[in-house]
Motif scaffolding. Structure first.
Motif, mmCIF file in Angstrom:
data_model
loop_
_atom_site.group_PDB
_atom_site.id
_atom_site.type_symbol
_atom_site.label_atom_id
_atom_site.label_comp_id
_atom_site.label_asym_id
_atom_site.label_seq_id
_atom_site.Cartn_x
_atom_site.Cartn_y
_atom_site.Cartn_z
ATOM 1 N N CYS A 1 7.833 -30.558 62.851
ATOM 2 C CA CYS A 1 7.892 -30.968 61.427
ATOM 3 C C CYS A 1 8.281 -29.759 60.581
ATOM 4 C CB CYS A 1 6.575 -31.576 60.967
ATOM 5 S SG CYS A 1 5.082 -30.811 61.601
ATOM 6 N N THR A 2 9.424 -29.162 60.906
ATOM 7 C CA THR A 2 9.877 -27.955 60.208
ATOM 8 C C THR A 2 11.064 -28.213 59.291
ATOM 9 O OG1 THR A 2 11.453 -27.322 61.940
ATOM 10 C CG2 THR A 2 9.168 -26.594 62.222
ATOM 11 N N GLY A 3 11.872 -29.255 59.577
ATOM 12 C CA GLY A 3 13.110 -29.456 58.833
ATOM 13 C C GLY A 3 14.220 -28.537 59.305
ATOM 14 N N ASN A 4 13.998 -27.813 60.401
ATOM 15 C CA ASN A 4 14.981 -26.859 60.918
ATOM 16 C C ASN A 4 15.723 -27.468 62.107
ATOM 17 O OD1 ASN A 4 16.381 -24.461 61.329
ATOM 18 N ND2 ASN A 4 14.570 -23.198 61.035
ATOM 19 N N GLY B 1 9.959 -34.663 61.274
ATOM 20 C CA GLY B 1 10.889 -34.249 60.236
ATOM 21 C C GLY B 1 11.943 -35.309 59.999
ATOM 22 N N HIS B 2 12.740 -35.146 58.964
ATOM 23 C CA HIS B 2 13.719 -36.181 58.606
ATOM 24 C C HIS B 2 14.824 -36.307 59.646
ATOM 25 C CE1 HIS B 2 16.326 -38.687 56.113
ATOM 26 N NE2 HIS B 2 17.313 -37.918 56.541
ATOM 27 N N SER B 3 15.347 -35.187 60.099
ATOM 28 C CA SER B 3 16.534 -35.204 60.941
ATOM 29 C C SER B 3 16.173 -35.062 62.411
ATOM 30 C CB SER B 3 17.484 -34.081 60.516
ATOM 31 O OG SER B 3 18.632 -34.064 61.330
ATOM 32 N N ASN B 4 17.107 -35.467 63.290
ATOM 33 C CA ASN B 4 16.869 -35.343 64.729
ATOM 34 C C ASN B 4 17.391 -34.036 65.301
ATOM 35 O OD1 ASN B 4 19.596 -35.914 64.410
ATOM 36 N ND2 ASN B 4 19.719 -37.190 66.248
#
Length: 586
Positions: free
Chosen positions: A429-432, A454-457
């Protein structure tokens, strides 16, 4: 231990079944005594009477018990031999047992409308979980063809949409109505300013998760005067029934659950590429819609009044454009607003991470070792939830301030390589990007669960897992076994995409806070006088955050304390707020 077990089994096997049983203890006029039912005769010695006057066991019950004795054999071959030797006894017992249980109910059962009952059961057990978002992992409509190949129309003749099945609309409407009960602030906006139509003339193009909560937002924007076109920001999070309900009401929706990557961009293009419809506002979640317009339809920016972006991924892209001088319109950073960070990111993830893991894996959390990558607001919510159910939680973090917060909250801050061999779950859950890479995946224990909040895969390096030596096996919807040559396997959830909206659902009340803020941000950008906002990224004013929060307090029957004039003067603020400076960190 083996000898003791064999001795126990033998002693149990050799226990004789009694041929005689006493009658039940009955209540006579002078107290309890053994005898036949309804017999009021007494005995001087009740125990002696019970011993000296046994009664034969019921023949039906005796046959059943003797048949059951034949099944007390330790091995299946003995069972088969016993069944072969005494088939007439077992068959008679089974027939007798059925007669005992069903004789009185036979006539009633035969009179039931069997076909209707089966249809009702099918509707109850499958349709509600298939057509409704309540079962987030099963959304089949029975039509296997791609929605792109279908020509669908709403009951009104409206056809500017592409969804799984318009037939699910009535189920989606029920889901939207349930969400509305928890989203009081949006309903307040409809009632309070719906007549004023503050978004009259606005053409809002959105790319967000299409859920019941988003549908309440879309329909609120319509009540406020806006026209809307929508696509999904995630290939797994769309609730098909809700998309159908929106299409039935006349909203142009292009999304369905389980899109391919090609479908995903096709839907965005269908949403953007309408010749007779050009947006003047964008509501984005992840930046994909903004990116597509920038790359494929840059001319649309001439008519845009602004962009409202919700996710950390999308905000990162906007700041990059702004820094490079390529951002053509004003944008509002929703992700860093107080109402998004402190409520959606924290409390929504706190309640939904366990739900997503439970629904997809049926895992027990007590005693499990879990590694949470990142201790921002999402990470804080995940860690708090896991700790509350007895998990042993480790944290990885690059920011020393967040790392210190994790330490003081009672979590061990480690490097991934220190614990990756022994943890039972890894949650990013970093967004990185590339937070969990192949070298980490190779070292994980057999059965380790890997997922992303996080939002993206991009946080899990999926490309490194799609190689010839690794085998993928679909276990259930959104759950894959990735199997190594030596037989080791990990459980990958949602193909590395957002866990909670893919494998479960999220609380409507928390999303009410986020969607209300989005609606107000769109109103602000659309109605702002020329020159108020330049081509840059802006945070919402603190006053707007406080207003959104105040709209939700009645839900909890909360009552604010009011400052006196003297107190407000002492603090140097207005009695009506804002109560904190813009740099205050809640």
């Amino acid at each position: 231990m083996a000898d003791r077990k064999e001795q126990t089994d033998a002693s149990w096997k050799d226990l004789p079944l009694p041929d005689q049983f006493p009658e039940p203890l009955t209540e006579g006029c002078d107290g309890p005594h053994w005898g036949k039912l309804g017999d009021t005769s007494t005995s001087k010695n009740t125990e002696e009477s019970a011993k000296n006057h046994p009664h034969q066991c019921s023949p039906n019950l005796l046959l059943m018990l003797k048949a059951a004795e034949s099944w007390r054999m330790p091995h299946s071959r003995d069972r088969e031999r016993e069944e072969t030797a005494r088939p007439e006894l077992l068959g008679e017992a089974q027939r007798t047992d059925m007669q005992i249980q069903f004789t009185d109910q036979k006539q009633e059962f035969n009179e039931r409308p069997l076909k209707a009952a089966r249809c009702s059961l099918s509707r109850t057990t499958s349709q509600s979980s298939t057509d409704s978002h309540s079962s987030a992992c099963s959304d089949s409509s029975g039509n296997e063809s791609s929605p792109r190949e279908q020509n669908q129309k709403a009951s009104t003749g409206f056809s500017d949409f592409c969804i799984k099945s318009i037939k699910q609309a009535h189920f989606g409407r029920r889901e939207i109505e349930i969400a509305e009960q928890e989203m009081a602030a949006l309903m307040f906006l409809r009632k309070r300013v719906g007549g004023e139509k503050p978004l009259a003339g606005a053409k809002v193009m959105g790319c967000t998760h299409i859920t019941a909560q988003t549908a309440v937002l879309i329909e609120t924007l319509s009540v406020l005067g806006a026209q809307c076109r929508w696509a999904a920001c995630n290939i797994f999070s769309t609730q098909n029934a809700v998309a159908a309900a929106l299409a039935e009401q006349g909203t142009a929706v292009f999304a369905w659950r389980g899109e391919s990557e090609d479908d995903f961009w096709w839907c965005i293009e269908k949403c953007v590429g309408a010749e007779s419809w050009q947006p003047n506002m964008i509501l984005d979640d992840g930046g994909d819609l903004t990116h597509w317009i920038y790359k494929k339809h840059p001319g649309l920016f001439r008519n845009l009044k602004g962009i409202v972006e919700e996710s950390v991924t999308g905000i990162h892209r906007l700041y990059q454009l702004s820094k490079a001088g390529k951002l053509c319109v004003p944008a509002i950073n929703m992700n860093d607003s107080v109402t998004k960070q402190k409520f959606d990111n924290l409390y929504c993830c706190k309640e939904s991470v366990l739900d997503g893991l439970k629904r997809s894996t049926d895992v027990m959390f007590g005693g499990k070792q879990v590694l949470v990558c990142g201790y921002g607001e999402v990470g804080k919510g995940c860690c708090a939830a896991l700790k509350a159910v007895g998990a042993v939680v480790y944290v990885t973090e690059v920011d020393p301030i967040c790392a210190l917060q994790a330490c003081m909250d009672g979590f061990r801050v480690v490097k991934m390589k220190e614990v990756v061999r022994r943890v039972d779950m890894v949650i990013t859950c970093t967004g990185n990007k590339n937070v969990v890479v192949r070298k980490h995946l190779d070292r994980m224990k057999n059965g380790c669960i890997v997922c992303n909040m996080g939002h993206s895969n991009t946080e899990i390096d999926l490309a490194s897992l799609r190689t010839a030596e690794l085998r993928w096996e679909r276990v259930r919807s959104h759950v894959d076994h990735v199997i190594w040559p030596d037989g080791k396997r990990i459980l990958l959830l949602a193909e590395g995409r957002l866990l909670n909206l893919t494998c479960s659902t999220v609380p409507s009340l928390v999303l009410s806070i986020t969607t209300t803020t989005q609606a107000l941000a769109l109103i602000e950008l659309y109605s702002a006088p020329e020159g108020r906002y330049k081509q840059d990224v802006y945070l919402l004013p603190k006053k707007m955050d406080e207003f959104v929060a105040s709209l939700h307090l009645p839900t909890f029957d909360a009552h604010l304390t009011e400052l006196s004039e003297e107190q407000a003067k002492y603090l140097g603020i207005s009695r009506s707020g804002p109560f904190k400076p813009h740099y205050y960190k809640y």
